[in-house]
Design a protein around this motif. Sequence first.
Motif, PDB file in Angstrom:
ATOM      1  N   LEU A 117      45.311  33.872  52.298  1.00  0.00           N
ATOM      2  CA  LEU A 117      44.757  34.120  50.968  1.00  0.00           C
ATOM      3  C   LEU A 117      45.200  33.015  50.022  1.00  0.00           C
ATOM      4  O   LEU A 117      46.373  32.639  50.005  1.00  0.00           O
ATOM      5  CB  LEU A 117      45.240  35.470  50.429  1.00  0.00           C
ATOM      6  CG  LEU A 117      44.716  35.879  49.055  1.00  0.00           C
ATOM      7  CD1 LEU A 117      43.237  36.267  49.138  1.00  0.00           C
ATOM      8  CD2 LEU A 117      45.539  37.030  48.475  1.00  0.00           C
ATOM      9  N   GLU A 118      44.242  32.484  49.251  1.00  0.00           N
ATOM     10  CA  GLU A 118      44.539  31.461  48.241  1.00  0.00           C
ATOM     11  C   GLU A 118      43.959  31.917  46.901  1.00  0.00           C
ATOM     12  O   GLU A 118      42.764  32.175  46.800  1.00  0.00           O
ATOM     13  CB  GLU A 118      43.909  30.124  48.613  1.00  0.00           C
ATOM     14  CG  GLU A 118      44.336  29.566  49.946  1.00  0.00           C
ATOM     15  CD  GLU A 118      43.482  28.367  50.332  1.00  0.00           C
ATOM     16  OE1 GLU A 118      43.713  27.274  49.785  1.00  0.00           O
ATOM     17  OE2 GLU A 118      42.575  28.545  51.166  1.00  0.00           O
ATOM     18  N   VAL A 119      44.812  32.015  45.908  1.00  0.00           N
ATOM     19  CA  VAL A 119      44.392  32.352  44.542  1.00  0.00           C
ATOM     20  C   VAL A 119      44.719  31.145  43.681  1.00  0.00           C
ATOM     21  O   VAL A 119      45.878  30.743  43.580  1.00  0.00           O
ATOM     22  CB  VAL A 119      45.123  33.613  44.034  1.00  0.00           C
ATOM     23  CG1 VAL A 119      44.756  33.894  42.585  1.00  0.00           C
ATOM     24  CG2 VAL A 119      44.793  34.811  44.924  1.00  0.00           C
ATOM     25  N   ASN A 120      43.701  30.570  43.053  1.00  0.00           N
ATOM     26  CA  ASN A 120      43.877  29.321  42.323  1.00  0.00           C
ATOM     27  C   ASN A 120      43.380  29.450  40.879  1.00  0.00           C
ATOM     28  O   ASN A 120      42.199  29.716  40.646  1.00  0.00           O
ATOM     29  CB  ASN A 120      43.105  28.176  43.005  1.00  0.00           C
ATOM     30  CG  ASN A 120      43.634  27.878  44.392  1.00  0.00           C
ATOM     31  OD1 ASN A 120      44.815  27.629  44.568  1.00  0.00           O
ATOM     32  ND2 ASN A 120      42.755  27.900  45.384  1.00  0.00           N
ATOM     33  N   GLY A 121      44.290  29.276  39.916  1.00  0.00           N
ATOM     34  CA  GLY A 121      43.925  29.239  38.510  1.00  0.00           C
ATOM     35  C   GLY A 121      43.207  30.467  38.018  1.00  0.00           C
ATOM     36  O   GLY A 121      42.294  30.370  37.196  1.00  0.00           O
ATOM     37  N   LEU A 122      43.648  31.640  38.462  1.00  0.00           N
ATOM     38  CA  LEU A 122      42.933  32.877  38.162  1.00  0.00           C
ATOM     39  C   LEU A 122      43.111  33.284  36.709  1.00  0.00           C
ATOM     40  O   LEU A 122      44.218  33.327  36.186  1.00  0.00           O
ATOM     41  CB  LEU A 122      43.439  33.989  39.077  1.00  0.00           C
ATOM     42  CG  LEU A 122      42.620  35.277  39.092  1.00  0.00           C
ATOM     43  CD1 LEU A 122      41.252  35.033  39.715  1.00  0.00           C
ATOM     44  CD2 LEU A 122      43.372  36.368  39.854  1.00  0.00           C
ATOM     45  N   SER A 123      41.985  33.603  36.070  1.00  0.00           N
ATOM     46  CA  SER A 123      41.985  34.138  34.703  1.00  0.00           C
ATOM     47  C   SER A 123      41.087  35.365  34.688  1.00  0.00           C
ATOM     48  O   SER A 123      39.955  35.324  35.166  1.00  0.00           O
ATOM     49  CB  SER A 123      41.455  33.093  33.718  1.00  0.00           C
ATOM     50  OG  SER A 123      41.216  33.666  32.448  1.00  0.00           O
ATOM     51  N   VAL A 124      41.623  36.477  34.129  1.00  0.00           N
ATOM     52  CA  VAL A 124      40.885  37.742  34.098  1.00  0.00           C
ATOM     53  C   VAL A 124      41.055  38.361  32.722  1.00  0.00           C
ATOM     54  O   VAL A 124      42.167  38.395  32.179  1.00  0.00           O
ATOM     55  CB  VAL A 124      41.395  38.725  35.172  1.00  0.00           C
ATOM     56  CG1 VAL A 124      40.503  39.964  35.221  1.00  0.00           C
ATOM     57  CG2 VAL A 124      41.470  38.068  36.542  1.00  0.00           C
ATOM     58  N   ALA A 125      39.966  38.862  32.147  1.00  0.00           N
ATOM     59  CA  ALA A 125      40.013  39.439  30.804  1.00  0.00           C
ATOM     60  C   ALA A 125      39.432  40.839  30.800  1.00  0.00           C
ATOM     61  O   ALA A 125      38.514  41.161  31.562  1.00  0.00           O
ATOM     62  CB  ALA A 125      39.255  38.563  29.821  1.00  0.00           C
ATOM     63  N   TYR A 126      40.000  41.686  29.920  1.00  0.00           N
ATOM     64  CA  TYR A 126      39.419  42.981  29.579  1.00  0.00           C
ATOM     65  C   TYR A 126      38.820  42.823  28.186  1.00  0.00           C
ATOM     66  O   TYR A 126      39.529  42.868  27.186  1.00  0.00           O
ATOM     67  CB  TYR A 126      40.490  44.067  29.575  1.00  0.00           C
ATOM     68  CG  TYR A 126      41.130  44.323  30.921  1.00  0.00           C
ATOM     69  CD1 TYR A 126      40.527  45.166  31.855  1.00  0.00           C
ATOM     70  CD2 TYR A 126      42.339  43.723  31.258  1.00  0.00           C
ATOM     71  CE1 TYR A 126      41.117  45.410  33.081  1.00  0.00           C
ATOM     72  CE2 TYR A 126      42.945  43.967  32.482  1.00  0.00           C
ATOM     73  CZ  TYR A 126      42.329  44.815  33.386  1.00  0.00           C
ATOM     74  OH  TYR A 126      42.925  45.051  34.618  1.00  0.00           O
ATOM     75  N   GLY A 127      37.522  42.564  28.135  1.00  0.00           N
ATOM     76  CA  GLY A 127      36.900  42.270  26.849  1.00  0.00           C
ATOM     77  C   GLY A 127      37.457  40.966  26.300  1.00  0.00           C
ATOM     78  O   GLY A 127      37.403  39.924  26.953  1.00  0.00           O
ATOM     79  N   ALA A 128      37.999  41.026  25.089  1.00  0.00           N
ATOM     80  CA  ALA A 128      38.548  39.819  24.473  1.00  0.00           C
ATOM     81  C   ALA A 128      40.002  39.573  24.846  1.00  0.00           C
ATOM     82  O   ALA A 128      40.567  38.537  24.491  1.00  0.00           O
ATOM     83  CB  ALA A 128      38.434  39.929  22.956  1.00  0.00           C
ATOM     84  N   GLU A 148      42.808  38.612  27.352  1.00  0.00           N
ATOM     85  CA  GLU A 148      43.006  37.914  28.613  1.00  0.00           C
ATOM     86  C   GLU A 148      44.323  38.393  29.243  1.00  0.00           C
ATOM     87  O   GLU A 148      45.410  38.033  28.814  1.00  0.00           O
ATOM     88  CB  GLU A 148      43.042  36.399  28.384  1.00  0.00           C
ATOM     89  CG  GLU A 148      42.875  35.595  29.651  1.00  0.00           C
ATOM     90  CD  GLU A 148      42.695  34.112  29.356  1.00  0.00           C
ATOM     91  OE1 GLU A 148      41.942  33.449  30.095  1.00  0.00           O
ATOM     92  OE2 GLU A 148      43.314  33.621  28.395  1.00  0.00           O
ATOM     93  N   ALA A 149      44.202  39.231  30.277  1.00  0.00           N
ATOM     94  CA  ALA A 149      45.387  39.810  30.921  1.00  0.00           C
ATOM     95  C   ALA A 149      46.027  38.858  31.907  1.00  0.00           C
ATOM     96  O   ALA A 149      47.244  38.879  32.109  1.00  0.00           O
ATOM     97  CB  ALA A 149      44.999  41.107  31.626  1.00  0.00           C
ATOM     98  N   VAL A 150      45.204  38.046  32.558  1.00  0.00           N
ATOM     99  CA  VAL A 150      45.694  37.025  33.497  1.00  0.00           C
ATOM    100  C   VAL A 150      45.156  35.689  33.015  1.00  0.00           C
ATOM    101  O   VAL A 150      43.950  35.535  32.817  1.00  0.00           O
ATOM    102  CB  VAL A 150      45.224  37.322  34.934  1.00  0.00           C
ATOM    103  CG1 VAL A 150      45.544  36.157  35.855  1.00  0.00           C
ATOM    104  CG2 VAL A 150      45.859  38.606  35.451  1.00  0.00           C
ATOM    105  N   LYS A 151      46.055  34.726  32.836  1.00  0.00           N
ATOM    106  CA  LYS A 151      45.656  33.454  32.218  1.00  0.00           C
ATOM    107  C   LYS A 151      45.612  32.293  33.205  1.00  0.00           C
ATOM    108  O   LYS A 151      44.737  31.448  33.139  1.00  0.00           O
ATOM    109  CB  LYS A 151      46.624  33.117  31.079  1.00  0.00           C
ATOM    110  CG  LYS A 151      46.642  34.159  29.951  1.00  0.00           C
ATOM    111  CD  LYS A 151      47.672  33.804  28.903  1.00  0.00           C
ATOM    112  CE  LYS A 151      47.634  34.792  27.735  1.00  0.00           C
ATOM    113  NZ  LYS A 151      48.036  36.161  28.135  1.00  0.00           N
TER     114      LYS A 151
END
Length: 233
Positions: A2-13, A15-18
């Motif tokens: 598994l490779e996770v690269n530069g992950l960004s995740v948001a809940y609406g406005a 950003e929980a993961v930057k």
Amino acid sequence: MLEVNGLSVAYGAIEAVKDVTFTVQEGQIVCLVGANGAGKSTTLRTVSGLLRPRRGEIRFRGEPIHRLPAHAVLAAGIAHCPEGRRLFAAMSVEENLLLGAYLRRDRDIAADAARVYELFPVLGQRRTQRAGLFSGGEQQMLAIGRAMMARPKLLMFDEPTMGLSPIMIQQILDTIAVLRDRGTTILMVEQNALAALTLADHGYVIDLGRTTLSGSGRDLLADHRVREAYLGQ
């Protein structure tokens, strides 16, 4: 694997993961540690297809999976044992296990259920009882067994020891080590940093949505920043 690269995740406005980056090698136990709200659970939910990333890429065995729906991620070989167990309380042990195999069409499902009962004898003894009648530790066993029924190559755990007694915590951690030794690769989020890093082949520290440290479990346990921030030392 598994490779996770530069992950960004948001809940609406929000950003929980930057900027989360990490890898999981086949046959390892890899742990993500960090404070509450650091983005660890969001990362697992994104890997499993429950959330869509704003930026970044997730590859499983070299193939991109970050745009796949959750059932396709499961079919690819990644199972998710979620925080809080999320069992079907009104259904029996056996019914919960069968739901873990809902994508399978082979004839080995009964044999795999028997392996779960061998690993967790209490589930076999109470297979017809409703899951909601079980203790927290027994429910965690069932949640693990349900995930095993998918025959995953990578099994993800989100806070598997949360709310359990010390004896049950050790039993669950021992079970995770057994699964690794039997050939299942493990990615785990765990608030108990000492237990997680003691068990882990490799670990990553996530702070405010970013990967800030990485190393072997032993090296991170010896790092003064980890000891001060997460071990109270």
